[in-house]
Design an enzyme around this catalytic site. Sequence first.
Site, short mmCIF file in Angstrom:
data_model
loop_
_atom_site.label_atom_id
_atom_site.label_comp_id
_atom_site.label_asym_id
_atom_site.label_seq_id
_atom_site.Cartn_x
_atom_site.Cartn_y
_atom_site.Cartn_z
N ASN A 10 20.38 31.56 -26.80
CA ASN A 10 18.99 31.78 -27.20
C ASN A 10 18.12 30.83 -26.38
O ASN A 10 18.12 29.63 -26.63
CB ASN A 10 18.84 31.50 -28.70
CG ASN A 10 17.39 31.49 -29.17
OD1 ASN A 10 16.50 31.96 -28.46
ND2 ASN A 10 17.16 30.96 -30.36
N TRP A 11 17.43 31.39 -25.40
CA TRP A 11 16.62 30.54 -24.51
C TRP A 11 15.30 30.13 -25.16
O TRP A 11 14.55 29.36 -24.57
CB TRP A 11 16.37 31.27 -23.19
CG TRP A 11 17.53 31.22 -22.23
CD1 TRP A 11 18.81 30.83 -22.51
CD2 TRP A 11 17.52 31.55 -20.83
NE1 TRP A 11 19.59 30.89 -21.38
CE2 TRP A 11 18.83 31.34 -20.34
CE3 TRP A 11 16.55 32.03 -19.94
CZ2 TRP A 11 19.17 31.57 -19.00
CZ3 TRP A 11 16.88 32.27 -18.63
CH2 TRP A 11 18.18 32.04 -18.15
N LYS A 12 14.98 30.70 -26.31
CA LYS A 12 13.71 30.39 -26.99
C LYS A 12 12.54 30.58 -26.02
O LYS A 12 12.58 31.49 -25.20
CB LYS A 12 13.76 28.98 -27.59
CG LYS A 12 15.04 28.74 -28.41
CD LYS A 12 14.98 27.49 -29.23
CE LYS A 12 16.32 27.29 -29.91
NZ LYS A 12 16.28 26.29 -30.95
N HIS A 92 15.61 34.19 -37.09
CA HIS A 92 15.89 32.81 -36.68
C HIS A 92 15.05 31.86 -37.53
O HIS A 92 13.90 32.18 -37.89
CB HIS A 92 15.57 32.63 -35.19
CG HIS A 92 16.07 31.34 -34.63
ND1 HIS A 92 15.42 30.14 -34.86
CD2 HIS A 92 17.15 31.04 -33.87
CE1 HIS A 92 16.09 29.17 -34.26
NE2 HIS A 92 17.15 29.69 -33.65
N GLU A 94 13.39 29.37 -36.83
CA GLU A 94 12.08 29.04 -36.26
C GLU A 94 11.07 30.15 -36.53
O GLU A 94 9.88 29.88 -36.70
CB GLU A 94 12.24 28.74 -34.75
CG GLU A 94 12.96 27.41 -34.55
CD GLU A 94 13.67 27.25 -33.22
OE1 GLU A 94 13.47 28.07 -32.31
OE2 GLU A 94 14.46 26.30 -33.09
N GLU A 162 23.25 29.25 -39.11
CA GLU A 162 22.62 28.15 -38.39
C GLU A 162 21.95 27.20 -39.38
O GLU A 162 20.80 27.45 -39.80
CB GLU A 162 21.56 28.69 -37.42
CG GLU A 162 22.10 29.61 -36.36
CD GLU A 162 21.21 29.62 -35.13
OE1 GLU A 162 21.72 29.34 -34.05
OE2 GLU A 162 20.00 29.87 -35.27
N GLY A 168 19.10 21.85 -32.60
CA GLY A 168 18.39 20.99 -31.66
C GLY A 168 18.42 19.51 -32.01
O GLY A 168 17.66 18.72 -31.44
N SER A 207 23.51 22.90 -32.34
CA SER A 207 24.03 21.81 -31.50
C SER A 207 25.44 22.06 -30.99
O SER A 207 26.24 21.13 -30.87
CB SER A 207 23.94 20.47 -32.26
OG SER A 207 22.59 20.15 -32.55
N GLY A 228 21.41 27.28 -28.46
CA GLY A 228 20.06 27.10 -27.92
C GLY A 228 20.10 26.28 -26.64
O GLY A 228 20.33 26.79 -25.55
N GLY A 229 19.88 24.97 -26.77
CA GLY A 229 19.72 24.11 -25.61
C GLY A 229 20.82 24.22 -24.57
O GLY A 229 20.54 24.26 -23.36
C1 PEP Z 1 19.34 27.86 -31.99
O1 PEP Z 1 18.15 27.65 -31.90
O2 PEP Z 1 19.73 28.99 -32.30
C2 PEP Z 1 20.27 26.77 -31.74
C3 PEP Z 1 21.47 26.86 -32.23
O3 PEP Z 1 19.82 25.70 -30.99
P1 PEP Z 1 20.68 24.44 -30.45
O4 PEP Z 1 21.96 24.99 -29.91
O5 PEP Z 1 19.83 23.83 -29.39
O6 PEP Z 1 20.92 23.55 -31.62
#
Ligand code: PEP
Length: 247
Positions: A10-12, A92, A94, A162, A168, A207, A228-229
């Site tokens: 997920n590049w957001k 999600h 967010e 999640e 994050g 994470s 994500g990251g």
């Molecule tokens: C996400 O936003 O779906 C996520 C899991 O982010 P991260 O891997 O950066 O914690």
Amino acid sequence: MGRRKLAAGNWKMNGVKAALGEITALEAAHPAPDCDVLICPPATLVAAMADAAKVISVGGQDCHAAASGAHTGDIAAELLADAGASAVIVGHSERRADHGETDADVNAKAQAAWRAGLIAIICVGETEAQRDAGQALAVVGGQMAGSIPQGATGANTVIAYEPVWAIGTGKVPTLADIAQMHDHMRAVLGASHGAEADAVRFLYGGSVKPGNAAEIFAVSNVDGALVGGASLKAADFGGIVAAASEG
Ligand code: PEP
């Protein structure tokens, strides 16, 4: 049940055209992964990424419940499909936090995804306060009941657990806590959707890094990760793809 692992990125709100080079690099390093690989870039890159990708599937990060109409700034599942997407993330945390999306909204978006022929990646997860209060299992069970429509199958739906506090932050639940949650989710989905629940993949998200992916993928009822990251750079995501291929 042999569920093929899925490494989903997920590049957001990150990624300009030059970032498509990460897809080229990832495919060069992992030309035939033994898992499914999906990247969900910003909507601006879906078409270009779908054109460029050979092995990797492309998804959206959200969709509107309607197929078309006067909804400025929103994107329909049909438009994502037309651009080359095969999946879309819905619910999600967010989106739930920033846009006040409810379980009913997420449920409608999942049905919109199916209508357009997309896989719905439905996200659930508790806050830190809810976990500290001992409510994590109940909260996630409630989100599942509200967010997952009847008709969910292994072919049209993926569920991503999640925990909000792990996204994050570098914090990850213990493997025992992930196992407890994923086993619980399998039982909850079995109660609502019957035997088909065994075919639905459950991703862990929060994470996930190359260094912890393998141990997470070995956990009961973990069928991959939503990342994500660590999905932004081919070198990092490649390590997660490699772990999913082995697990
Ligand atoms: C996400 O936003 O779906 C996520 C899991 O982010 P991260 O891997 O950066 O914690």
